[in-house]
Design an enzyme around this catalytic site. Structure first.
Site, PDB file in Angstrom:
ATOM      1  N   HIS A   1       0.867  -1.174   0.000  1.00 45.12           N
ATOM      2  CA  HIS A   1       0.000   0.000   0.000  1.00 45.12           C
ATOM      3  C   HIS A   1       0.912   1.234   0.000  1.00 45.12           C
ATOM      4  O   HIS A   1       0.925   1.970  -0.968  1.00 45.12           O
ATOM      5  CB  HIS A   1      -0.942  -0.054   1.215  1.00 45.12           C
TER       6      HIS A   1
ATOM      7  N   GLU B   1       0.231   7.715  -3.135  1.00 43.25           N
ATOM      8  CA  GLU B   1       1.039   7.462  -1.934  1.00 43.25           C
ATOM      9  C   GLU B   1       2.135   8.508  -1.759  1.00 43.25           C
ATOM     10  O   GLU B   1       2.353   9.029  -0.667  1.00 43.25           O
ATOM     11  CB  GLU B   1       1.649   6.056  -1.989  1.00 43.25           C
TER      12      GLU B   1
ATOM     13  N   HIS C   1       1.557  11.116   1.244  1.00 40.32           N
ATOM     14  CA  HIS C   1       2.353  10.743   2.417  1.00 40.32           C
ATOM     15  C   HIS C   1       3.815  11.206   2.368  1.00 40.32           C
ATOM     16  O   HIS C   1       4.322  11.757   3.339  1.00 40.32           O
ATOM     17  CB  HIS C   1       2.300   9.231   2.623  1.00 40.32           C
TER      18      HIS C   1
END
Ligand SMILES: *[C@@H]1O[C@H](CO)[C@@H](O)[C@H](O)[C@H]1NC(C)=O
Ligand SMILES: *[C@@H]1O[C@H](CO)[C@@H](O)[C@H](O)[C@H]1NC(C)=O
Length: 278
Positions: free
Chosen positions: A84, A144, A148
């Site tokens: 992920h 992602e 993040h």
């Protein structure tokens, strides 16, 4: 017997916490120099103020390597979980996202940046193990990174040394490289299997069984995720603090996970219908 024991212990330690391997000639950085005082610290456990937040993560000092079990439609090999991402949570487990819109990249840009660094093996690995749940893997990769990776206090462009000027996106490569290297040491499928938790259309498992398997392998628990309402295993989050360096070159120390979002009993773990095995 001695060799076996030694290598098992060494593997378990290395898998979760070892220094970044530089296989295939890849390397992270180069990073700006850090003080000995900062390099003696660990994120979320620092005993003195961090002088340079490029050196020790201060913004999201709890790092999570997160994984999916996408069984329908099946994504990735049938005997493996998939990636992920790598997330910076604060020490209290709150988090922020999309911290620097100026650094956001598309999936195509990520592919180009990794190719420019010669990361063909990395890309091949990502295409196999870092799978979007619908179609285009690059959509998950850019999500992602943008959500993040832009929130690390370390790993920012200004944390790199001079050579960064010739490759202003090196941190993009470093994010995907570090995340895949961590993932390689966190083989959820094999760890669960060793604890008797294998995909099944009939059997169900308890959260205790799952956590016991994780704890046996890594010495800590993970955050276990299930989909509602059928209580089906869907995610695994491994938590770390980072010692003596930034998110890309520091040593990852496993810590316990947070509250799992599965019911304690009756957890389903269906086989991938048709993994991308070929
Ligand atoms: C840890 O570092 C942060 C950032 O420099 C600082 O705010 C905090 O006071 C430090 N903690 C200790 C115990 O010194
Ligand atoms: C999970 O627990 C909730 C709350 O106790 C319950 O309502 C629900 O039916 C449970 N789901 C399954 C699949 O067991």
């Amino acid at each position: 017997m001695y060799t076996l024991t030694l290598s098992t212990v060494a593997l378990a330690t290395l898998a979760a916490a070892g220094p970044l391997s530089q296989r295939a000639g890849y390397t992270v950085g180069p990073f700006a120099t850090c003080s000995a005082s900062d390099l003696a610290q660990t994120s979320c456990r620092n005993t003195t103020a961090i002088q340079n937040d490029c050196c020790i993560e201060t913004r999201g000092g709890q790092l999570l390597q997160t994984q999916f079990w996408d069984y329908s439609p099946a994504k990735g090999p049938s005997a493996s979980w998939t990636i992920h991402g790598l997330w910076p949570d604060r020490c209290d487990s709150s988090y922020e996202g999309y911290c620097d819109p100026s650094r956001e990249v598309t999936g195509d840009e990520i592919t180009e940046i990794i190719q420019d660094v010669g990361g063909h093996n990395l890309l091949r690995y990502m295409r196999r193990y870092w799978k979007d749940s619908s179609t285009v893997d690059g959509n998950l990769w850019s999500h992602e990174y943008n959500k993040h990776a832009t929130c690390f206090s370390s790993g920012r462009p200004e944390c790199y040394a001079g050579a960064y000027g010739t490759n202003p996106k090196k941190d993009v490569f470093d994010y995907f490289y570090r995340t895949t290297e961590l993932f390689k040491g966190l083989d959820t499928y094999q760890v669960l299997k060793a604890g008797g938790v294998v995909p099944s259309t009939e059997k169900t498992y308890t959260l205790d069984q799952i956590q016991a398997a994780i704890k046996k392998a890594y010495g800590v628990t993970a955050t276990v995720g299930c989909t509602k309402p059928d209580n089906t295993l869907s995610e695994m989050w491994y938590h770390f603090h980072v010692k003596g360096g930034n998110v890309y070159n520091g040593e990852y120390l496993p810590i316990n996970g947070g509250t799992s979002f599965c019911n304690a009993t009756g957890i389903r773990y269906p086989p991938k219908e048709k993994g991308d095995d070929n």
